[in-house]
Design an enzyme around this catalytic site. Structure first.
Site, PDB file in Angstrom:
ATOM      1  N   SER A 233       0.861  -1.221  -0.077  1.00  0.00           N
ATOM      2  CA  SER A 233      -0.007  -0.059  -0.080  1.00  0.00           C
ATOM      3  C   SER A 233       0.917   1.173   0.029  1.00  0.00           C
ATOM      4  CB  SER A 233      -0.916  -0.009   1.247  1.00  0.00           C
ATOM      5  OG  SER A 233      -2.001  -0.941   0.903  1.00  0.00           O
TER       6      SER A 233
ATOM      7  N   LYS B 143       0.026   3.857  -2.775  1.00  0.00           N
ATOM      8  CA  LYS B 143      -0.968   4.731  -2.443  1.00  0.00           C
ATOM      9  C   LYS B 143      -0.362   6.242  -2.743  1.00  0.00           C
ATOM     10  CE  LYS B 143      -4.629   2.097  -0.507  1.00  0.00           C
ATOM     11  NZ  LYS B 143      -4.197   0.677  -0.540  1.00  0.00           N
TER      12      LYS B 143
ATOM     13  N   SER C 293      -5.986   3.437   4.730  1.00  0.00           N
ATOM     14  CA  SER C 293      -5.462   2.832   3.434  1.00  0.00           C
ATOM     15  C   SER C 293      -6.459   2.031   2.562  1.00  0.00           C
ATOM     16  CB  SER C 293      -4.447   1.745   3.847  1.00  0.00           C
ATOM     17  OG  SER C 293      -3.574   1.498   2.702  1.00  0.00           O
TER      18      SER C 293
ATOM     19  N   LYS D  43       3.066   6.938   5.153  1.00  0.00           N
ATOM     20  CA  LYS D  43       2.450   5.963   4.562  1.00  0.00           C
ATOM     21  C   LYS D  43       3.079   4.607   4.850  1.00  0.00           C
ATOM     22  CE  LYS D  43      -1.348   4.336   2.637  1.00  0.00           C
ATOM     23  NZ  LYS D  43      -1.358   2.977   3.631  1.00  0.00           N
TER      24      LYS D  43
END
Length: 479
Positions: free
Chosen positions: A76, A79, A140, A267
């Site tokens: 993820s 992203k 997420s 993130k």
């Protein structure tokens, strides 16, 4: 028999060298797990990251690196690129943070896939771009990410992946490949997301260097992204029946479980192929650092979700301890390089604490000398204008300096001997000592065979030569 004895003694000494030098090299390279434990975190070696990097955010200089060009699954963390393209679209005027996007049936279906990280999506509910970004970056949400990528590309899924890969190349991310917009393989979306021409089982790959490059450009162009990532909890659609509150997965942000001073993003990512990793960034005074930690632990042990943060904390704390990005020379200061020059503008840059900075003068431009690699291609050192000080001015200046130094220590930086030359000199002394050791050992063996006196004395002189070799070798490693 004596020859055999000599060979055995030599082998023992070589083994001693190997045993002695190996831990010294490990210490000099600052083993990541050793640093983590020294920072006070109890952590098992099974959580050792596969790769990591720390850069300073102003000029992209690398302060720490371990396997920084190894392509790994990023899950993820993908992203971050999708969010970057959203901010780029805003900059181009395609939409604003307040633009509303309605939830369609595809997004509802994706939000109901249990195996994917998501939020609750309800058909027909409008989310602002700001809300969608929050859902992408904090819980997420894969549904929100596809919602964003489809909105940007007008529902052309493949075109958006093309854009991701093109942007990566433009930014200099040479070892990055995207197959989807969220980090979950397209095959895991159960037919609700399938970019044409891209392998549905394709796993997005990148490196610590490439992700540091992306984050560097993101913070340079759109620092407002940190407004979405700096808080330990966030709420979307507040005051409505669809309100949802989420806690950040970046446990290192201030106020979270492993929170540290100045950490305000960015993130995380985790999957069976990626293990656990994250991008973090923190600012203290004028120094902002970016870190990337990838491949912590394995999917089978979910403790990796937490353990990635103590590791990242230890690395970034060391970088803050060792480096400062600050003003080095004031306007009006005079330096001898070797000409006497007067600095016309303040010079700022990255300095290693405890070391005096070195300067380079090209014409009338003064810059800070640095041997550190940068993740930014063709980076030029920041330079400020200077003027040469005339002889009369110089004499006056020197008189003032003497008077001033009686009351105040300016700690003015002076040009030092080149550290790379000094290291080469130390290595040369180490090699010379080792050759002397070998020479004395052969000589001691020869004299011993001839049964002449002095063999033991020469042998011990050889031992001293070996110790000198070890001293210079360790000194070279620590430079």
């Amino acid at each position: 028999m004596k020859k055999k004895s000599f060979i055995i003694r030599t082998m023992v000494l070589v083994a001693f060298i190997a045993l002695f030098i190996k831990p010294m090299i490990s210490l000099a390279q600052d083993d990541v797990m050793t640093l983590t434990r020294e920072a006070g975190y109890e952590i098992d070696d099974s959580f050792r990251p596969k790769a990591s990097i720390i850069i300073e955010a102003e000029e992209g200089q690398i302060l720490w690196g371990d396997n920084i060009d190894t392509p790994l699954s990023i899950a993820s963390i993908t992203k971050v690129m999708t969010a970057y393209l959203a901010f780029e679209a805003i900059e181009k005027g395609a939409f604003t943070l307040e633009t509303l996007v309605p939830v369609d049936q595809t997004i509802v279906d994706i939000s109901n896939i249990y195996s994917l990280s998501n939020n609750k999506m309800v058909l027909g509910v409008d989310y602002s771009i700001a809300d969608i970004l929050t859902l992408m970056l904090i819980p997420s949400s894969n549904a929100a990410t596809v919602m964003m990528s489809n909105f940007i590309s007008n529902n052309d899924e493949a075109a958006f992946i093309d854009l991701m890969n093109e942007t990566a190349q433009k930014l200099g991310m040479k070892n990055t490949t995207y197959y989807n917009s969220s980090g979950a393989t397209a095959a895991s979306f159960e037919g609700h997301y399938s970019p044409k021409g891209y392998d549905p089982d394709g796993d997005n790959l990148s490196t610590p260097r490439d992700l540091a490059i992306l984050t560097y450009h993101f913070l340079k162009k759109y620092p407002e992204v940190l407004e979405f990532t700096k808080n330990p909890t966030v709420t979307v659609l507040p005051g409505t029946e669809y309100e949802e509150t989420f806690e950040t997965y970046v446990f290192s942000v201030e106020g979270a479980k492993y929170g540290i001073k100045g950490m305000d993003g960015l993130k995380t990512g985790s999957s069976p192929s990626a293990g656990f990793g994250y991008i973090g960034t923190a600012k203290r005074n004028e120094t902002r650092l970016i870190e990337v930690v990838l491949g912590v632990g394995s999917w089978e042990n979910q403790d990796g979700e937490e353990m990635r943060h103590p590791i990242g904390n230890a690395l970034i704390e060391k970088a803050f301890k060792d480096y400062d990005y600050k003003q080095i020379v004031d306007k009006g200061d005079e330096l001898t390089l070797p000409q006497q020059v007067k600095v016309l503008e303040p010079l700022v840059g990255l300095v290693e604490k405890g070391n005096k900075p070195e300067f380079e003068l090209e014409g009338t431009q003064l810059s800070l000398k640095s041997n550190r690699e940068s993740v930014i291609a063709n980076r030029k050192e920041k330079a400020v204008p200077v003027e040469l000080v005339s002889k009369k001015k110089k004499e006056k200046s020197e008189a003032k300096s003497i008077k001033k130094s009686e009351t105040k220590d300016h700690d003015q930086p002076q040009k030092l001997e080149s550290s790379s030359f000094y290291k080469l000199k130390t290595i040369a002394l180490s090699l010379l000592s080792f050759l002397l050791f070998l020479l004395f050992m052969v000589l001691a063996n020869f004299i011993g065979k001839k049964k002449k006196p002095g063999a033991k004395t020469i042998f011990f002189i050889g031992i001293f030569a070996l110790l000198a070799c070890l001293y210079f070798m360790v000194k070279a490693i620590l430079l």
